[in-house]
Motif scaffolding. Structure first.
Motif, PDB file in Angstrom:
ATOM      1  N   THR A  54       0.824  -1.206   0.000  1.00 48.97           N
ATOM      2  CA  THR A  54       0.000   0.000   0.000  1.00 48.97           C
ATOM      3  C   THR A  54       0.855   1.251   0.000  1.00 48.97           C
ATOM      4  OG1 THR A  54      -1.740  -1.184   1.180  1.00 48.97           O
ATOM      5  CG2 THR A  54      -1.828   1.218   1.226  1.00 48.97           C
ATOM      6  N   THR A  55       1.919   1.276   0.780  1.00 50.79           N
ATOM      7  CA  THR A  55       2.783   2.471   0.800  1.00 50.79           C
ATOM      8  C   THR A  55       3.434   2.686  -0.560  1.00 50.79           C
ATOM      9  OG1 THR A  55       4.575   1.114   1.714  1.00 50.79           O
ATOM     10  CG2 THR A  55       3.239   2.371   3.279  1.00 50.79           C
ATOM     11  N   ASP A  56       3.805   1.609  -1.234  1.00 51.97           N
ATOM     12  CA  ASP A  56       4.394   1.761  -2.573  1.00 51.97           C
ATOM     13  C   ASP A  56       3.368   2.352  -3.541  1.00 51.97           C
ATOM     14  OD1 ASP A  56       6.730   0.680  -1.653  1.00 51.97           O
ATOM     15  OD2 ASP A  56       6.303  -1.348  -2.360  1.00 51.97           O
ATOM     16  N   LEU A  57       2.116   1.867  -3.455  1.00 55.01           N
ATOM     17  CA  LEU A  57       1.075   2.398  -4.335  1.00 55.01           C
ATOM     18  C   LEU A  57       0.815   3.880  -4.060  1.00 55.01           C
ATOM     19  CD1 LEU A  57      -1.477  -0.559  -4.391  1.00 55.01           C
ATOM     20  CD2 LEU A  57      -0.322   0.419  -6.373  1.00 55.01           C
ATOM     21  N   LEU A  58       0.756   4.247  -2.779  1.00 56.43           N
ATOM     22  CA  LEU A  58       0.504   5.642  -2.433  1.00 56.43           C
ATOM     23  C   LEU A  58       1.643   6.541  -2.920  1.00 56.43           C
ATOM     24  CD1 LEU A  58      -0.984   5.332   1.173  1.00 56.43           C
ATOM     25  CD2 LEU A  58      -2.196   5.716  -0.960  1.00 56.43           C
ATOM     26  N   ARG A  59       2.861   6.074  -2.808  1.00 56.66           N
ATOM     27  CA  ARG A  59       3.987   6.878  -3.306  1.00 56.66           C
ATOM     28  C   ARG A  59       3.900   7.045  -4.826  1.00 56.66           C
ATOM     29  NH1 ARG A  59       7.489   4.088   0.918  1.00 56.66           N
ATOM     30  NH2 ARG A  59       8.148   5.772   2.330  1.00 56.66           N
ATOM     31  N   ASP A  60       3.488   5.984  -5.521  1.00 58.40           N
ATOM     32  CA  ASP A  60       3.332   6.100  -6.975  1.00 58.40           C
ATOM     33  C   ASP A  60       2.278   7.149  -7.333  1.00 58.40           C
ATOM     34  OD1 ASP A  60       5.243   4.203  -7.441  1.00 58.40           O
ATOM     35  OD2 ASP A  60       3.838   2.551  -7.737  1.00 58.40           O
ATOM     36  N   VAL A  61       1.163   7.143  -6.602  1.00 60.92           N
ATOM     37  CA  VAL A  61       0.095   8.093  -6.905  1.00 60.92           C
ATOM     38  C   VAL A  61       0.546   9.510  -6.570  1.00 60.92           C
ATOM     39  CG1 VAL A  61      -2.293   8.742  -6.404  1.00 60.92           C
ATOM     40  CG2 VAL A  61      -1.667   6.338  -6.549  1.00 60.92           C
ATOM     41  N   LEU A  62       1.325   9.662  -5.503  1.00 63.34           N
ATOM     42  CA  LEU A  62       1.826  10.995  -5.144  1.00 63.34           C
ATOM     43  C   LEU A  62       2.711  11.588  -6.234  1.00 63.34           C
ATOM     44  CD1 LEU A  62       2.675  10.679  -1.338  1.00 63.34           C
ATOM     45  CD2 LEU A  62       1.197  12.397  -2.389  1.00 63.34           C
ATOM     46  N   ASP A  63       3.308  10.723  -7.043  1.00 64.37           N
ATOM     47  CA  ASP A  63       4.160  11.204  -8.128  1.00 64.37           C
ATOM     48  C   ASP A  63       3.364  11.635  -9.352  1.00 64.37           C
ATOM     49  OD1 ASP A  63       6.433  10.772  -6.643  1.00 64.37           O
ATOM     50  OD2 ASP A  63       6.773   8.758  -7.430  1.00 64.37           O
ATOM     51  N   THR A  64       2.031  11.508  -9.302  1.00 65.97           N
ATOM     52  CA  THR A  64       1.200  11.890 -10.439  1.00 65.97           C
ATOM     53  C   THR A  64       1.282  13.403 -10.649  1.00 65.97           C
ATOM     54  OG1 THR A  64      -0.322  10.080  -9.951  1.00 65.97           O
ATOM     55  CG2 THR A  64      -1.127  11.815 -11.412  1.00 65.97           C
ATOM     56  N   PRO A  65       1.631  13.856 -11.832  1.00 67.84           N
ATOM     57  CA  PRO A  65       1.722  15.317 -12.068  1.00 67.84           C
ATOM     58  C   PRO A  65       0.347  15.979 -11.987  1.00 67.84           C
ATOM     59  CG  PRO A  65       2.845  14.054 -13.804  1.00 67.84           C
ATOM     60  CD  PRO A  65       2.046  13.077 -13.013  1.00 67.84           C
ATOM     61  N   GLY A  66       0.334  17.192 -11.471  1.00 72.26           N
ATOM     62  CA  GLY A  66      -0.878  18.002 -11.503  1.00 72.26           C
ATOM     63  C   GLY A  66      -1.877  17.750 -10.408  1.00 72.26           C
ATOM     64  N   LEU A  67      -1.520  16.967  -9.383  1.00 75.72           N
ATOM     65  CA  LEU A  67      -2.463  16.739  -8.288  1.00 75.72           C
ATOM     66  C   LEU A  67      -2.646  18.025  -7.488  1.00 75.72           C
ATOM     67  CD1 LEU A  67      -1.596  13.285  -6.634  1.00 75.72           C
ATOM     68  CD2 LEU A  67      -3.644  13.887  -7.918  1.00 75.72           C
ATOM     69  N   PRO A  68      -3.877  18.412  -7.139  1.00 74.50           N
ATOM     70  CA  PRO A  68      -4.092  19.581  -6.272  1.00 74.50           C
ATOM     71  C   PRO A  68      -3.427  19.382  -4.916  1.00 74.50           C
ATOM     72  CG  PRO A  68      -6.145  18.881  -7.310  1.00 74.50           C
ATOM     73  CD  PRO A  68      -5.150  17.818  -7.591  1.00 74.50           C
ATOM     74  N   ALA A  69      -3.062  20.477  -4.290  1.00 76.22           N
ATOM     75  CA  ALA A  69      -2.323  20.414  -3.018  1.00 76.22           C
ATOM     76  C   ALA A  69      -3.098  19.676  -1.945  1.00 76.22           C
ATOM     77  CB  ALA A  69      -1.986  21.824  -2.545  1.00 76.22           C
ATOM     78  N   THR A  70      -4.418  19.925  -1.873  1.00 76.87           N
ATOM     79  CA  THR A  70      -5.189  19.278  -0.814  1.00 76.87           C
ATOM     80  C   THR A  70      -5.271  17.768  -1.036  1.00 76.87           C
ATOM     81  OG1 THR A  70      -7.220  19.790  -2.047  1.00 76.87           O
ATOM     82  CG2 THR A  70      -6.568  21.320  -0.293  1.00 76.87           C
ATOM     83  N   GLU A  71      -5.435  17.342  -2.295  1.00 75.83           N
ATOM     84  CA  GLU A  71      -5.471  15.903  -2.549  1.00 75.83           C
ATOM     85  C   GLU A  71      -4.113  15.281  -2.280  1.00 75.83           C
ATOM     86  OE1 GLU A  71      -7.011  14.971  -6.382  1.00 75.83           O
ATOM     87  OE2 GLU A  71      -8.916  16.033  -6.058  1.00 75.83           O
ATOM     88  N   ARG A  72      -3.063  15.981  -2.659  1.00 78.51           N
ATOM     89  CA  ARG A  72      -1.721  15.489  -2.373  1.00 78.51           C
ATOM     90  C   ARG A  72      -1.496  15.413  -0.858  1.00 78.51           C
ATOM     91  NH1 ARG A  72       2.305  15.110  -5.832  1.00 78.51           N
ATOM     92  NH2 ARG A  72       1.273  16.493  -7.328  1.00 78.51           N
TER      93      ARG A  72
END
Length: 959
Positions: A440-458
């Motif tokens: 799960t932590t690996d998946l969350l880190r991958d999603v955090l690397d998604t360009p253009g995520l709003p600050a609150t979602e990040r």
């Protein structure tokens, strides 16, 4: 197919042997694979007569008299047969020289009658004979008519054994009716073979596997095969040739299907008609109990044909009812073999049909629909149903199910970024209550690397990642960094910001002082008030109580906790949230109470936490019970319980729990005389400065460091003992949480042996000041013990005796009997130091009392130390009970020393561990080498037993 031992058929074997007498018909029934052929093999040992065996071949147009002719090929043909037996010459050319000449041809009816008479005559002349005809369900018409003719004329020397599958027996041949046609004086017996029991499967597994199977393994295999003997034996035979990793079960959850067994199952399927096969395949793809209508629709069969196919599938044992309305494949093995044999396009078609049929239910099973959509290649439908199913699971408190579904959905490559972020957030929330956060932590880190995520979602994603790193992964420093960043990113969302800040407020292994933690808590309280969300207020209050308890503030026990309520959490999501917060609060307070030494209070909170439905809380609470058992001296089966949990794959990635288990196991090993095992476990917790793994909580590391300090002191190395605790003492001092220092006192006392009394005195002063105003019995008792050691070192023996007595009483009140015995032993040494020129009686008495306590606890390592001191003062002590067997050529003491020497310990280390002098150890090693005929200690071999060796002194001689 392999030939197994006959297991689980004792009653049937006895019945068959008793029935195998002349003038008897035996009917042996059983479904395919139940072991009929294996059982009739026993007849070769049960009778002194001839045993002839023939099989009915499974052919559409079988040979006439096929099983009888096969059986008679091996028959000893007697001489003197009547000319009638010449009718058998064309059927038995192998016996042409023993049979009369062939008879002239006649019409078909007369030829059949002549053959019946000839076979009856021949069977009657063979002497005591058992004729076994197998697979009567495939009997050919001539053989059927022959048996109908033979039964009323059964020769008195003949035992007729017929085996068959009742579900496949043709209606034209009611085999049981043959028994009614036998002549007077003929008996008959009916034997039916069923599946094996789990106990029988366990016995077979013990025979066939190279590993040691457990009853759980046997139950798992029984469920997989339905107890069908052929399937059990073939699976075990296959597993016996596969490597098994340490800790792996002997029988996996989904065992492999060996090729011979797979082909046998598929051959059973090919033996039924096309509609029945279609229906069974539909059931295997659905993979859950289904109604008749659902099966028919997935198989795309009209109602009438489906009804007939259902009847045949049930008759042949391919489907079985799971309740009054649903059917399923007979066994998981059948389902697996059938499913994997389906071509890809046919499998996808059936999954699409299953998805359509299940979607028409009033309450669609979204988890199953997600599975079918994925296997059908419908990716968007897969994601939709996975999310719906995860939402349902979260509502019902089944977070582990939600985690599995969401992880699966997030592995989709073409998932849109916004959808991926939304699923990742749900995954992070669900994983917080689970046992493993690794993927799960690996998946969350991958999603955090998604360009253009709003600050609150990040920020929200980072919050979930930080909480997982903090709890399940025990990566406190990484967690702090993520949470600090999340707090900044969530500044516009006070409810989420409050959750982040109150997590940062709980003390961990980072060097932040208490004042920093308090500031985070103040900010969390303010954010919770701005959010006006009662649920957030509950979360903040729980962490506020946790903070206060961790630093020993008595106000912790006055904080109002969430009301768990009485409403069922399955029907009220808010009730579920309150109950979870209550369980989390109970666990956190129980953990702090164990650290502080409030064991009765820990019991009360653990009783509330242990029943939690959240695996993380439940397992953490269970391990706290083990720590309490260690502290309270309840050691009788503690080693076995901790070892069992340490081997559990379920807990392998729950690092906070395994760390606590590891330290308890190490403490037991050291106290019970196995320092090598203790050191092995402790080095996993404190591996070195460059280790990149989990950074465990300070109390856990302090427990481990204190044990390593004791080991170093036993080896007369006080400098190493102090180094083991120095870093943690500095960390605790920088944080200002001195209640965590209780287990570090052995290393702090080592300063006195290093001639650093001023440093030790300064530490004692700071410890006393740090504990002022706290409620921490364990740390307070440790402080008194430290003060006693300082007084002893200064020669203030009366004060030291008073303080050791005070420390002992404090430990007993908690209770911590092992620490109380250590304090009593230390007090005894003070007595003996002060009474060297006077009567040593009080000191000796105190040592004897400590020895009795160590012996009762099972602390053989400490008992050995006290025995030596008593012998030094001329006191005879009884020999200790030996913990294990050794080489009978050596004395008990030589056995102990050679075991340690074989493990690489030097004479000086062995002397410290066994409380002997190095010269004595050297003498024992030399004597042992001479007795064993070895030239060097390098030739010694360590014991190969998987259990740790228990070392204890076994003689009362002065050494």
């Amino acid at each position: 197919m392999c030939s197994p031992p006959l297991v689980g058929r004792e009653a049937e074997r006895r019945q068959l042997r008793e029935a195998a007498v002349p003038a008897t018909i035996v009917l042996l029934a059983g479904t395919a694979g139940t072991g009929k052929t294996r059982l009739v093999q026993e007849l070769h040992e049960a009778t002194s007569g001839t045993v002839l065996t023939g099989h009915c071949p499974p052919r559409a147009a079988p040979f006439p008299y096929a099983p009888v002719i096969e059986a008679l090929r091996e028959a000893p043909i007697p001489t003197g047969l009547s000319p009638l037996c010449g009718a058998l010459a064309p059927l038995l050319p192998e016996h042409g020289t023993a049979l009369p000449p062939p008879l002239p041809p006649v019409g078909p009816a007369a030829e059949h009658h002549r053959t019946y008479r000839a076979l009856t005559e021949l069977l009657g002349t063979l002497g005591p004979t058992v004729l076994v005809l197998e697979d009567m369900q495939w009997i050919d018409p001539p053989t059927r008519d022959l048996l109908t003719y033979l039964a009323p004329r059964l020769p008195p020397n003949l035992t007729l054994v017929l085996t068959y599958r009742p579900e496949e027996l043709p209606h034209t041949f009611p085999v049981a009716a043959l028994a009614a046609r036998t002549p007077p004086g003929t008996s008959h017996h009916e034997i039916t073979l069923g599946p094996l029991t789990p106990e029988h499967v366990h016995t077979l597994a013990q025979h066939l596997l190279t590993t040691d199977p457990t009853p759980t393994d046997a139950r798992r295999l029984h469920t997989w095969t339905g107890g069908l003997p052929l399937a059990v034996v073939e699976t075990l035979h296959h597993l016996s040739h596969l490597p098994t990793a340490p800790g792996e079960p002997a029988v996996p959850t989904t065992p492999p299907v060996p090729a011979p067994l797979r082909d046998w199952i598929l051959d059973q399927l090919r033996s039924v008609d096309r509609d029945t096969r279609r229906l069974v395949r539909a059931a295997c793809v659905l993979d859950r109990p289904a109604t008749d209508t659902q099966l028919a629709r997935v198989a795309d069969l009209p109602e009438t044909r489906a009804d007939r196919a259902l009847a045949r599938a049930h008759q042949h044992g391919l489907l079985h009812p799971t309740d009054s309305t649903t059917l399923a494949p007979r066994t998981p093995l059948l389902r697996q073999a059938c499913y994997t044999a389906l071509p890809r396009d046919k499998r996808r078609h059936l999954h699409r049909a299953s998805l359509h049929v299940l979607g028409e239910q009033d309450e669609p099973p979204h988890d199953r629909m997600a599975h079918h959509a994925r296997e059908a290649g419908l990716l968007d439908a897969w994601t939709d149903h996975a999310e719906h199913a995860a939402d349902q699971a979260l509502t019902q408190g089944e977070d582990a199910t939600a985690v599995a579904l969401l992880r699966d959905a997030l592995n989709r490559d073409s998932l849109p970024p916004q959808r991926r972020c939304a699923l990742a957030l749900k995954l992070g929330r669900a994983a917080l209550t689970g046992l493993s956060a690794e993927h799960t932590t690996d998946l969350l880190r991958d999603v955090l690397d998604t360009p253009g995520l709003p600050a609150t979602e990040r920020g929200e994603l980072r919050m979930e990642l930080g909480l997982l790193l903090l709890n399940q992964a025990s990566q406190n420093r990484s967690a702090r960094g993520e949470l600090v960043r999340a707090a900044a990113e969530l500044s516009s969302r006070p409810a989420l910001a409050a959750r982040v800040m109150c997590a940062l407020a709980v003390p961990r292994s980072t060097p932040d002082p208490v004042s920093t933690h308090r500031r985070w808590m103040e900010q969390a309280v303010a954010a919770a008030q701005r959010s006006q969300d009662p649920a957030v207020d509950q979360t903040v209050r729980v962490n506020q109580a946790t903070l206060l308890a961790q630093i020993g503030d008595p106000a912790a026990w006055e904080v109002a906790l969430p009301d768990p309520g009485t409403t069922s959490p399955r029907t009220d999501p808010q009730a579920l949230a309150r109950r979870r917060e209550f369980a989390r609060a109970s666990l956190n307070l129980a953990d702090a109470a164990v650290i502080l030494g409030h064991y009765d209070r820990a019991d009360r909170h653990l009783s509330d936490a242990t029943g939690s439905c959240d695996p993380y809380i439940h397992e953490s609470a269970r391990v706290l019970h083990l720590i309490l058992d260690w502290n309270r001296g309840h050691w009788s089966d503690l080693a076995e319980r901790t070892e069992h949990d340490l081997r559990s794959r379920r807990l392998a990635h729950l690092h906070s729990v395994t760390a606590e288990l590891t330290v308890v196991r190490a403490a037991l090993a050291l106290a019970q005389g196995d320092p090598a095992t203790a050191r092995t476990h402790l080095e996993r917790i404190l591996p070195g400065p460059h280790h990149q793994g989990p950074d465990y909580t300070v109390p856990v590391r302090a427990f481990a460091a204190g044990l390593l300090a004791r080991l170093a002191l036993a080896q007369e190395d006080p400098n190493t003992a102090w180094k083991q605790v120095e870093g943690l003492v500095s960390l605790i001092a920088s944080k200002g949480i001195w209640v965590w220092a209780a287990d570090l006192v052995p290393g702090m006392e080592a300063l006195l042996l290093c001639r650093r009394q001023a440093v030790a005195q300064d530490l004692c002063t700071r410890l006393r000041a740090g504990l002022r105003g706290t409620s921490a019995p364990a740390a307070q008792a440790a402080l008194v013990r430290f003060e006693a050691a300082l007084a002893h070192h200064r020669g203030q023996h009366d004060r030291a005796l008073h303080l050791y007595t005070e420390a002992e009483a404090a430990y007993r009140e908690m209770p911590r009997p092992y620490d109380a015995a250590l304090a009593r032993e230390a007090g005894a040494h003070t007595h003996l130091a002060s009474d060297r020129r006077q009567d040593p009686g009080p000191g000796v008495t105190a040592l004897q009392a400590a020895l009795a306590e160590y012996t009762e606890l099972g602390a053989t390592w400490d008992a050995a130390r006290v025995r030596r001191r008593l012998r030094e003062h001329g006191v005879a002590v009884p020999p200790a009970r030996r913990g294990g067997a050794g080489d009978n050529r050596l004395s008990p003491r030589e056995n102990e020393i050679t075991v340690l020497a074989a493990q690489g310990h030097t004479n000086r280390e062995i002397a410290a561990l066994l409380h002997l002098s190095p010269r004595t150890v050297e003498t024992h090693v030399a004597n042992a080498l001479a007795k064993l005929g070895l030239r060097s200690r390098r030739d010694l071999t360590a014991p190969t037993s998987p259990e740790p060796t228990t070392w204890s002194p076994t003689t009362d001689r002065t050494t």
